[in-house]
Every structure is written in C-alpha cells, then in structure tokens.
Write a protein that holds these residues in place. Structure first.
Motif, short mmCIF file in Angstrom:
data_model
loop_
_atom_site.label_atom_id
_atom_site.label_comp_id
_atom_site.label_asym_id
_atom_site.label_seq_id
_atom_site.Cartn_x
_atom_site.Cartn_y
_atom_site.Cartn_z
N ILE A 80 0.92 -1.12 0.09
CA ILE A 80 -0.14 0.11 -0.04
C ILE A 80 1.00 1.24 -0.01
O ILE A 80 0.49 2.22 -0.55
N GLY A 81 1.93 1.08 0.86
CA GLY A 81 2.77 2.37 0.80
C GLY A 81 3.64 2.67 -0.68
O GLY A 81 3.39 3.88 -1.06
N VAL A 82 3.77 1.63 -1.41
CA VAL A 82 4.34 1.85 -2.65
C VAL A 82 3.35 2.52 -3.58
O VAL A 82 3.80 3.57 -3.97
N PHE A 83 2.15 2.20 -3.49
CA PHE A 83 1.25 2.68 -4.42
C PHE A 83 0.95 4.19 -4.02
O PHE A 83 0.62 5.12 -4.70
N LYS A 84 0.70 4.41 -2.65
CA LYS A 84 0.39 5.71 -2.07
C LYS A 84 1.19 6.41 -2.33
O LYS A 84 1.23 7.84 -2.72
N LYS A 85 2.61 6.22 -2.33
CA LYS A 85 3.90 7.09 -2.68
C LYS A 85 3.76 7.52 -4.14
O LYS A 85 4.16 8.73 -4.45
N ILE A 114 -1.50 7.31 -5.74
CA ILE A 114 -2.61 6.56 -6.14
C ILE A 114 -3.69 6.12 -4.96
O ILE A 114 -2.93 5.65 -4.00
N ARG A 115 -4.71 6.23 -4.84
CA ARG A 115 -5.75 5.93 -3.84
C ARG A 115 -5.53 4.23 -3.84
O ARG A 115 -5.87 3.59 -4.83
N VAL A 116 -5.60 3.73 -2.47
CA VAL A 116 -5.51 2.29 -2.36
C VAL A 116 -6.78 1.66 -1.80
O VAL A 116 -7.23 2.35 -0.66
N SER A 117 -7.32 0.68 -2.27
CA SER A 117 -8.67 -0.19 -1.61
C SER A 117 -8.18 -1.44 -1.61
O SER A 117 -7.32 -1.96 -2.57
N ILE A 118 -8.61 -2.26 -0.60
CA ILE A 118 -8.38 -3.83 -0.37
C ILE A 118 -9.36 -4.47 -0.10
O ILE A 118 -10.44 -3.94 0.48
N PHE A 119 -9.53 -5.50 -0.97
CA PHE A 119 -10.83 -6.68 -0.85
C PHE A 119 -10.69 -7.14 0.63
O PHE A 119 -9.93 -7.54 0.89
#
Length: 241
Positions: free
Chosen positions: A122-127, A130-135
């Motif tokens: 999540i840290g990789v994408f937020k950096k 990009i907004r992150v959602s998880i199933f």
C-alpha cells in the motif's frame, strides 16, 4: 448535501467476449469510453497474468482515453501488475488476493496475517499518489486489520450478501452494515462489489448510504445483452440514487 454512491463499471466481460473469437469485436477501449459517455462514474479493469480477458495493453490504452475515474484491480504479488499500475497511475488500485488462474475473486484479504505485506505494498502505491482499496470480507477483525495497513479504502466482498439476499435480505446485509460502520469509525472509505445486480443493489446501497463506490461488471454486461448497454448503465445508476 446528500451522499451519492458512484458506479464503476468493470469491463472485463467485454474483453472475455473479444478474446473468445480473436480480433477486436467488441472493442474494449470503446466499451470503456462508452461507459463514461453513458453516465458511469468510473471504469474498472482486472488484468490477470494470463491476460484471459483484459490485456495489459488494454489498460494502457484505456488510461489515455477516459477522463472518468479509473480503477485497476489485481494481485500485487505479481511484479508485472505492480509495474503496470505504477506506469499507468490510475486514480485507484484495488488489491485482491487472487490465486494464479483463479476464475474470479472469491474472498477478501486476511488483513491480520498479511498486515506487514499489505502495509508495504500500500505504501508503494500511495507514494505514487494512487488511492488504495483492499478487498475485505465483512468480518470485524479484518476491517480493523485493514485500518492498520494504511489503506485509504476497503472494498467489501458482497458475494455472500447476493447469495443470501432472496431468503432474508435483512439478515444478508447485516454483517455488511456492521463492517461498514466499523470502517466509518476507523476513517476508511468504503467500496463494494461482486454479484451486485439490479435486483439486490438498491437495498444494499440504502442500507449503507455512506458507501463511496460499487464496482459492477458481470451482471451489468449480462443485462446489457437484453436491455442495451446505455440503458443498463442508467438503470444501475438509478439503484444508487
């Protein structure tokens, strides 16, 4: 000001149909552009490593052409997927714990067991902005675990709700309402998806009025065969009004 739940259309089934015959009919890029034109609030794609429906090039092509919200779902254990998301920079990435070759998503993350891994990814994408959602399944402990990963949102996996809806809709939605309330308390945004359709969507969205977004593909495309694509999009939008 009233809250409006957004409709994101998963266009994977258009790609499945195209790939079954070869060629470019139906045109997946056009399906994405038309989803936007017909009133959808977003477009969702779920590329898998075998590219049996959405291809990685489809994702690149769609990203360049649509202006509405773009959501890419997939398994972040695949480096190819991570690279694609970082290359295309969608508005949202939804992390799904799919196994290789899995027919369709059928469970949420164990956010306790995989907490360190999810926090890292999540840290990789937020950096990258990009907004992150998880199933996540509608289980209180999993929602609480999700909040500790740093994710922006969770997506409630709604297959259980859809399966039980006809017998007892109040009982079917109860665990989802509880999970949604917990997510709200913890400051998490809320998405939902899987087997939501014209029959069960209205009750679900009214039971959780703070729902941010639903992602619907299979049912909407099936309805479009009978009702027409534009009409189907509008009918789904009305269920969320």
């Amino acid at each position: 000001m009233s809250h409006s739940t957004k409709l994101s259309i998963n266009i994977n089934k258009f790609a499945t149909l195209r790939n079954s015959r070869g060629g470019n009919n139906p045109d997946v890029l056009k399906a994405a552009i038309d989803a936007e034109r017909f009133g959808a609030d977003g477009v969702t794609v779920h590329p898998r490593p075998d590219e049996r429906h959405i291809r990685y090039q489809d994702v690149r092509d769609i990203r360049k052409k649509i202006t509405t919200e773009f959501n890419i779902e997939g398994n972040c254990s695949e480096q190819k997927f991570i690279d694609l998301v970082l290359e295309t920079r969608p508005h949202q990435v939804t992390l799904v714990p799919d196994a290789l070759g899995q027919l369709t998503s059928d469970h949420g993350w164990n956010t306790i067991e995989h907490q360190a891994y999810l926090t890292e990814m999540i840290g990789v994408f937020k950096k990258a902005g990009i907004r992150v959602s998880i199933f996540v399944d509608p289980v209180m402990e999993m929602v609480e675990g999700a909040a500790k990963t740093g994710t922006d949102r969770i997506e409630l996996y709604t297959e259980g709700y859809a399966r039980k809806f006809e017998n007892n809709k109040e009982k079917a939605v109860a665990p989802y309402v509880a999970a949604a309330q917990k997510a709200k308390e913890l400051g998490l945004g809320l998405n939902a998806g899987h087997d939501l359709d014209l029959y069960n969507l209205d009750f679900f969205s009214k039971s959780i009025p703070w729902l941010d977004e639903v992602s619907i593909g299979h049912a909407l495309v099936c309805d479009a065969l009978y009702l027409g694509y534009e009409n189907a999009v509008q009918l789904y939008k009305r269920q969320l009004a």
